[in-house]
Write a protein that holds these residues in place. Structure first.
Motif, PDB file in Angstrom:
ATOM      1  N   THR A  85       0.850  -1.339  -0.025  1.00  0.00           N
ATOM      2  CA  THR A  85       0.033   0.035   0.002  1.00  0.00           C
ATOM      3  C   THR A  85       0.857   1.280  -0.065  1.00  0.00           C
ATOM      4  O   THR A  85       0.670   2.410  -0.612  1.00  0.00           O
ATOM      5  CB  THR A  85      -1.001   0.169   1.184  1.00  0.00           C
ATOM      6  OG1 THR A  85      -1.956  -1.102   1.053  1.00  0.00           O
ATOM      7  CG2 THR A  85      -1.791   1.191   1.343  1.00  0.00           C
TER       8      THR A  85
ATOM      9  N   TYR B 127      -4.374   3.674  -9.871  1.00  0.00           N
ATOM     10  CA  TYR B 127      -5.422   2.878  -9.149  1.00  0.00           C
ATOM     11  C   TYR B 127      -4.773   1.990  -8.112  1.00  0.00           C
ATOM     12  O   TYR B 127      -4.332   0.798  -8.597  1.00  0.00           O
ATOM     13  CB  TYR B 127      -6.163   2.052 -10.166  1.00  0.00           C
ATOM     14  CG  TYR B 127      -7.398   1.294  -9.443  1.00  0.00           C
ATOM     15  CD1 TYR B 127      -8.035   2.015  -8.461  1.00  0.00           C
ATOM     16  CD2 TYR B 127      -7.628  -0.168  -9.970  1.00  0.00           C
ATOM     17  CE1 TYR B 127      -9.238   1.133  -8.015  1.00  0.00           C
ATOM     18  CE2 TYR B 127      -8.656  -0.679  -9.440  1.00  0.00           C
ATOM     19  CZ  TYR B 127      -9.704  -0.052  -8.441  1.00  0.00           C
ATOM     20  OH  TYR B 127     -10.532  -0.811  -7.803  1.00  0.00           O
ATOM     21  N   ASP B 128      -4.366   2.533  -7.171  1.00  0.00           N
ATOM     22  CA  ASP B 128      -3.418   1.649  -6.065  1.00  0.00           C
ATOM     23  C   ASP B 128      -3.910   0.474  -5.524  1.00  0.00           C
ATOM     24  O   ASP B 128      -3.259  -0.362  -5.086  1.00  0.00           O
ATOM     25  CB  ASP B 128      -3.207   2.466  -4.764  1.00  0.00           C
ATOM     26  CG  ASP B 128      -4.449   3.428  -4.211  1.00  0.00           C
ATOM     27  OD1 ASP B 128      -5.653   2.988  -4.509  1.00  0.00           O
ATOM     28  OD2 ASP B 128      -4.291   4.165  -3.264  1.00  0.00           O
ATOM     29  N   VAL B 129      -5.354   0.058  -5.636  1.00  0.00           N
ATOM     30  CA  VAL B 129      -5.867  -1.215  -5.203  1.00  0.00           C
ATOM     31  C   VAL B 129      -5.084  -2.240  -6.178  1.00  0.00           C
ATOM     32  O   VAL B 129      -4.997  -3.547  -5.590  1.00  0.00           O
ATOM     33  CB  VAL B 129      -7.481  -1.215  -5.463  1.00  0.00           C
ATOM     34  CG1 VAL B 129      -7.897  -2.472  -5.444  1.00  0.00           C
ATOM     35  CG2 VAL B 129      -8.096  -0.211  -4.567  1.00  0.00           C
ATOM     36  N   ARG B 130      -4.812  -2.009  -7.390  1.00  0.00           N
ATOM     37  CA  ARG B 130      -4.244  -3.138  -8.190  1.00  0.00           C
ATOM     38  C   ARG B 130      -2.711  -2.653  -8.654  1.00  0.00           C
ATOM     39  O   ARG B 130      -2.099  -3.473  -9.202  1.00  0.00           O
ATOM     40  CB  ARG B 130      -4.992  -3.271  -9.555  1.00  0.00           C
ATOM     41  CG  ARG B 130      -6.392  -3.944  -9.304  1.00  0.00           C
ATOM     42  CD  ARG B 130      -7.212  -3.803 -10.636  1.00  0.00           C
ATOM     43  NE  ARG B 130      -8.564  -4.590 -10.587  1.00  0.00           N
ATOM     44  CZ  ARG B 130      -9.182  -4.738 -11.410  1.00  0.00           C
ATOM     45  NH1 ARG B 130      -8.892  -4.436 -12.737  1.00  0.00           N
ATOM     46  NH2 ARG B 130     -10.318  -5.236 -11.189  1.00  0.00           N
ATOM     47  N   GLY B 131      -2.321  -1.489  -8.442  1.00  0.00           N
ATOM     48  CA  GLY B 131      -1.077  -1.088  -8.620  1.00  0.00           C
ATOM     49  C   GLY B 131      -0.730  -0.728  -9.934  1.00  0.00           C
ATOM     50  O   GLY B 131       0.231  -1.019 -10.610  1.00  0.00           O
ATOM     51  N   GLU B 132      -1.937  -0.256 -10.568  1.00  0.00           N
ATOM     52  CA  GLU B 132      -1.896   0.183 -11.851  1.00  0.00           C
ATOM     53  C   GLU B 132      -2.126   1.497 -12.201  1.00  0.00           C
ATOM     54  O   GLU B 132      -2.886   2.226 -11.335  1.00  0.00           O
ATOM     55  CB  GLU B 132      -3.236  -0.646 -12.826  1.00  0.00           C
ATOM     56  CG  GLU B 132      -3.098  -2.232 -12.686  1.00  0.00           C
ATOM     57  CD  GLU B 132      -4.171  -2.806 -13.263  1.00  0.00           C
ATOM     58  OE1 GLU B 132      -5.446  -2.021 -13.461  1.00  0.00           O
ATOM     59  OE2 GLU B 132      -4.031  -4.120 -13.578  1.00  0.00           O
TER      60      GLU B 132
ATOM     61  N   ASN C 143       2.335   1.722  -3.523  1.00  0.00           N
ATOM     62  CA  ASN C 143       1.369   2.251  -4.171  1.00  0.00           C
ATOM     63  C   ASN C 143       1.099   3.798  -4.152  1.00  0.00           C
ATOM     64  O   ASN C 143       0.997   4.511  -5.196  1.00  0.00           O
ATOM     65  CB  ASN C 143       0.220   1.481  -4.336  1.00  0.00           C
ATOM     66  CG  ASN C 143       0.378   0.268  -5.205  1.00  0.00           C
ATOM     67  OD1 ASN C 143       1.362  -0.117  -5.929  1.00  0.00           O
ATOM     68  ND2 ASN C 143      -0.500  -0.834  -4.953  1.00  0.00           N
TER      69      ASN C 143
ATOM     70  N   LYS D 114      -4.437   2.050 -19.930  1.00  0.00           N
ATOM     71  CA  LYS D 114      -5.667   2.243 -19.446  1.00  0.00           C
ATOM     72  C   LYS D 114      -6.328   3.594 -19.248  1.00  0.00           C
ATOM     73  O   LYS D 114      -5.697   4.569 -18.931  1.00  0.00           O
ATOM     74  CB  LYS D 114      -5.982   1.354 -18.180  1.00  0.00           C
ATOM     75  CG  LYS D 114      -5.714  -0.229 -18.077  1.00  0.00           C
ATOM     76  CD  LYS D 114      -5.836  -0.906 -16.937  1.00  0.00           C
ATOM     77  CE  LYS D 114      -5.713  -2.448 -17.074  1.00  0.00           C
ATOM     78  NZ  LYS D 114      -6.023  -3.162 -15.815  1.00  0.00           N
TER      79      LYS D 114
ATOM     80  N   GLN E 205      -3.447   4.718 -14.654  1.00  0.00           N
ATOM     81  CA  GLN E 205      -4.443   5.078 -15.522  1.00  0.00           C
ATOM     82  C   GLN E 205      -4.538   6.377 -15.961  1.00  0.00           C
ATOM     83  O   GLN E 205      -3.988   7.279 -15.302  1.00  0.00           O
ATOM     84  CB  GLN E 205      -5.551   4.176 -15.204  1.00  0.00           C
ATOM     85  CG  GLN E 205      -6.276   5.294 -14.041  1.00  0.00           C
ATOM     86  CD  GLN E 205      -7.390   4.458 -13.624  1.00  0.00           C
ATOM     87  OE1 GLN E 205      -7.536   3.084 -13.762  1.00  0.00           O
ATOM     88  NE2 GLN E 205      -8.348   5.166 -12.986  1.00  0.00           N
TER      89      GLN E 205
END
Length: 396
Positions: free
Chosen positions: A11, A87-92, A14, A57, A94
């Motif tokens: 967390t 999008y830190d939940v997935r570490g992506e 990210n 994305k 966008q």
């Protein structure tokens, strides 16, 4: 392992990346091809932006409806404005979209604004240059494609509501290379030929690229220089072109242009019909009054007509003669009746009538004077008349 080295949680990593990335980039425009489009029932749009080599994305919160209205689909080239985010939940990471437009619109829009500002600065769009649209145009000149839906809609309304109006069509392409020049030639043609009291330049809706010929300077100047009033009816209600600003009047659709040029015909026709009825009623009233006055004058003229006066005198004489004859006859009859009465009375007292009853009359010897024997001496000669004759005698 060195126990003194800090251990980062996922967390925290990210979060750090998020703060670094989002702080490093200001909002910007990005162009590419749409892929893996998902218009979620939540109202958000999710898709990939990609070019020949890479992809990223993209998330457009609340953008699903606008994607539908713009016709965005997989393979559509778009330009998006927004910022990078994680999008830190997935570490992506966008791209979060704030605005979206179809690719190519940005450059065209810039050209549009530049030309619009240039011509506006020259005064081509000033209200003082606008010419009034004639209320009753006898000839309507239309510059458009003769095969397009715009002219069909235009003519359908005209034929239904005002079939006798003359429409002259100048055929010209309404999109593509050279279209602006052809459209400008149509405006100039009607100004030279005098075949129009008002000019309508029109086409149906389309993309900004489709309508671009109506944003060209050559057409804008032809419209502004026209001595004949020009109505611009290009695209749909939401579409605006340079031609619209240069024209004397802009209407949203070809159908609206037809309604405009003949709408006043209907209004004036209605007013003329109403005025005609009012005039007819006034004329009838005036006529009745004049006829009555003429009858009075005619009667007065006839009264003083010498022929009429003579005829009236003749009639009066005839009436007097008739009355005179009647009066004379009545007087005659009255006198005759009186005479008849007297005659009857005389006959009743006539001595001769008494003789018929056996009586006699004594006369002197001459037979002319009636006498009474009681006063005569004896031996006096007398004459005695009877009903059937007379005899001589002497008194005793």
């Amino acid at each position: 392992m060195n126990q003194s080295e800090p251990i980062w949680s996922v967390t925290a990593v990210n979060q750090a990346i998020k703060e670094t990335l989002e702080g490093a980039f200001m909002p910007f425009w990005m162009g590419g091809e749409v892929g893996s489009l998902l218009l979620h029932r939540s109202g958000h749009a999710y898709f990939q932006m990609k070019d020949e080599k890479c992809q990223i994305k993209v998330c457009w919160f609340g953008g699903a409806a606008q994607c539908r209205s713009l016709g965005v689909d997989n393979g559509t080239l778009v330009e998006v404005w927004g910022n990078l985010s994680v999008y830190d939940v997935r570490g992506e990471y966008q791209f979060n979209v704030k605005k979206l437009r179809l690719a190519g619109i940005g450059a065209l829009q810039q050209r549009f604004e530049m030309l619009k500002n240039k011509l506006a600065a020259e005064g081509l769009f000033d209200q003082s240059r606008k010419k009034a649209i004639p209320a009753l145009p006898r000839k309507i000149g239309v510059v458009t494609s003769p095969e397009g839906a715009a002219i069909r809609d235009f003519l359908q309304i005209l034929s239904r509501r005002f079939p006798n109006v003359q429409v002259n069509i100048y055929p010209a392409p309404v999109q593509g290379a050279g279209a602006a020049e052809k459209l400008a030639d149509g405006i100039k043609f009607f100004n030279r030929s005098g075949q129009a009291d008002v000019i309508v330049i029109t086409r149906g809706g389309g993309s900004m690229e489709d309508l671009w010929c109506f944003n060209e300077e050559v057409l804008a100047r032809a419209v502004a220089d026209s001595e004949i009033p020009v109505i611009s009816a290009v695209g749909h209600e939401i579409d605006f072109t340079i031609c619209d600003f240069a024209a004397d009047m802009r209407v949203p659709t070809p159908s609206a242009a037809a309604e405009l040029v003949i709408g006043q015909h209907d209004d004036i026709s209605t007013r003329i019909d109403r005025a005609a009825k009012d005039m007819l009623n006034i004329l009838r009233t005036r006529s009745a009054g004049i006829c009555a006055e003429l009858e009075k004058l005619s009667a007065r003229a006839a009264y003083f007509d010498p022929v009429r006066q003579l005829n009236m005198l003749r009639q009066r004489i005839d009436e007097l003669e008739i009355r005179s004859d009647a009066a004379v006859k009545m007087a005659f009859n009255s006198k005759k009746s009186c005479l008849d009465t007297l005659d009857t009375a005389l006959k009743a007292f006539d001595p001769r009538n008494q003789l018929e009853r056996g009586y006699a009359m004594i006369f002197d010897p001459s037979g002319k004077k009636v006498i009474s024997t009681s006063k005569l001496p004896p031996d006096t000669e007398i004459r005695i008349r009877f009903a059937d004759g007379t005899v001589g005698a002497k008194t005793l």
